[in-house]
Design an enzyme around this catalytic site. Structure first.
Site, PDB file in Angstrom:
ATOM      1  N   ASP A  86      27.143  13.629  -9.727  1.00 47.04           N
ATOM      2  CA  ASP A  86      26.038  12.697  -9.939  1.00 47.04           C
ATOM      3  C   ASP A  86      25.302  12.979 -11.233  1.00 47.04           C
ATOM      4  O   ASP A  86      25.385  14.074 -11.796  1.00 47.04           O
ATOM      5  CB  ASP A  86      25.064  12.734  -8.763  1.00 47.04           C
ATOM      6  CG  ASP A  86      24.342  14.076  -8.628  1.00 47.04           C
ATOM      7  OD1 ASP A  86      25.009  15.134  -8.772  1.00 47.04           O
ATOM      8  OD2 ASP A  86      23.118  14.081  -8.371  1.00 47.04           O
ATOM      9  N   GLU A 181      23.569  16.615  -6.465  1.00 46.93           N
ATOM     10  CA  GLU A 181      22.955  17.865  -6.918  1.00 46.93           C
ATOM     11  C   GLU A 181      21.620  17.596  -7.589  1.00 46.93           C
ATOM     12  O   GLU A 181      20.665  18.382  -7.442  1.00 46.93           O
ATOM     13  CB  GLU A 181      23.904  18.588  -7.882  1.00 46.93           C
ATOM     14  CG  GLU A 181      23.472  19.998  -8.255  1.00 46.93           C
ATOM     15  CD  GLU A 181      22.642  20.099  -9.538  1.00 46.93           C
ATOM     16  OE1 GLU A 181      22.242  21.212  -9.900  1.00 46.93           O
ATOM     17  OE2 GLU A 181      22.378  19.048 -10.157  1.00 46.93           O
TER      18      GLU A 181
END
Length: 415
Positions: A86, A181
């Site tokens: 991400d 994350e």
């Protein structure tokens, strides 16, 4: 084995990956927080299978798992390499247009889609180490996504090299790509037993040669202010606006306990969100320090300021709650010193001077370490992350691939 003579595929991989929007969403309750993160996950699985990594798969929570089988007779501990897919919600990741600035010679890099975005050596000091290298940026209206698609590309290229160069001796290698994350949920659903690894390495650091065995410890805090609502036409002597109370509290936070006022091993209290109306307002904070005990002290600063401000508002009240987010991974890694030592040796064998340091932040490795997978953080080459001036150099990413390969060889040699 000399890794300088390998033909690397990471630049092309990286340019593909950053054009896939994988921005995570802190407001979403799902895992992954955005389905679009799976778009990259599916591509990574496809590429791994095409390489010959037969067990590569994406699970329903958005995690990619894969295995490079051992090619040695030695009993080598299983190690894992991890990066997150991400990108940060702080800056747009939609429509990323990567630009390769070849043979950088120290000039200002003006990003064409917004010429107010200029990378200057005076503001990005690591550019001094990039003369002659190829710098990749976005076009000026989005982040690049080097955090952490540089790490993803490096691990993918390392897999390619391991499969195609059997002279690189190694034990069983596990690969893990995580979602979310950037919103602090990167390992919420990871299956540690399924990984079955003794040690891990996140590829999510900054300058070439850096390895980090220490992170912040982190708490989140929520402060709710209960004010007194009244009709604004008849508010005199009655209204106590929770919005204004919240504003006074934020204004009273000490500069020397703020992110912009601290450095090195200093912790901070940082308001990251504020919302509300006259009757009730809410402030969200992140609290950071390298020492766990200081987290409570920093929360007490919020409490003390709030109570002082509320002395002016006798009808109002507050609730302050804190929640652990992650802890300093050094507490775990110090019990397994060889994991960091092997990382340092691998960086040295890749032709760099190792720099062991602390990181003013956290990685997936922070939580993985406390979940039973000790996991220092190795450089990926990313710089100026979470903003439109994010950049990375191709040559630094190649050095990261070499570091991964040497780490595999070091663990095999030491077994």
């Amino acid at each position: 084995m000399n890794t300088d003579n390998l033909t690397y595929s990471l630049k092309e991989r990286f340019l593909r990956y950053v054009q896939i929007d994988t921005q995570s969403d802190p407001e979403s309750p799902t895992c992954p927080s955005t389905e679009k993160q799976k778009d990259l996950g599916h591509l990574l699985v496809k590429e791994l299978l095409e390489m010959g990594v037969t067990d590569a798969h994406l699970d329903e929570q958005g995690y990619v798992y894969a295995t490079i089988p051992s090619n040695t007779d030695k009993d080598v501990p299983v190690i894992c390499f991890c990066s997150h897919m991400d990108t940060a919600p702080d800056c747009s990741g939609t429509g990323v247009k990567p630009i390769v600035h070849r043979n950088y010679q120290g000039q200002d890099l003006v990003l064409p889609d917004d010429n107010t975005q200029v990378l200057r050596m005076s503001e990005h000091p690591d550019l001094k180490n990039q003369i002659g290298n190829d710098i990749i940026t976005a076009s000026g209206t989005t982040l690049l996504g080097a955090d952490n698609k540089a790490g993803v590309a490096e691990i993918m290229d390392a897999c390619y090299q391991l499969i195609n160069h059997p002279k690189i001796k190694h034990g069983k290698i596990r690969i893990l790509f995580t979602p979310d994350e950037e919103i602090g949920r990167g390992v919420d659903k990871v299956n540690i037993a399924k990984l079955g690894a003794y040690a891990g390495y996140t590829m999510d650091g900054e300058s070439a040669g850096h390895i980090e065995n220490e992170t912040f410890s982190a708490d989140g805090a929520k402060l709710i202010i209960n004010g007194v609502s009244a009709h604004p036409g008849f508010a005199k002597g009655n209204m106590e606006s929770a919005i204004k109370i919240a504003g006074q509290i934020v204004a009273a936070l000490p500069f020397e306990l703020s992110p912009e006022g601290t450095s090195d091993k200093q912790g901070f209290v940082h308001p990251v969100g504020i919302k509300g109306h006259v009757e009730q307002a809410e402030i969200e904070f992140i609290i950071r320090d390298f020492e766990d005990d200081k987290l409570k002290e920093h929360a007490d600063v919020i409490r003390t300021i709030t109570e002082k401000v509320l002395q002016q508002f006798p009808g109002s009240s507050y609730q302050l709650t804190t929640k652990p987010q992650y802890r300093n991974m050094k507490q775990v890694l110090d019990k397994h010193p060889q994991i960091t030592e092997y990382g340092i040796e691998a960086i040295r064998r890749a032709g760099m001077t190792p720099h062991l340091q602390s990181i003013r932040g956290g990685t997936d490795g922070s939580r993985l370490s406390f979940m039973g997978l000790p996991c220092p953080n190795i450089f990926a080459g990313e710089h100026a992350f979470h903003g439109r001036q994010e950049w990375v150099s191709v040559q630094d990413m190649q050095k990261a691939v070499q570091t991964i390969l040497h780490l595999c060889m070091v663990w095999e040699e030491k077994a």
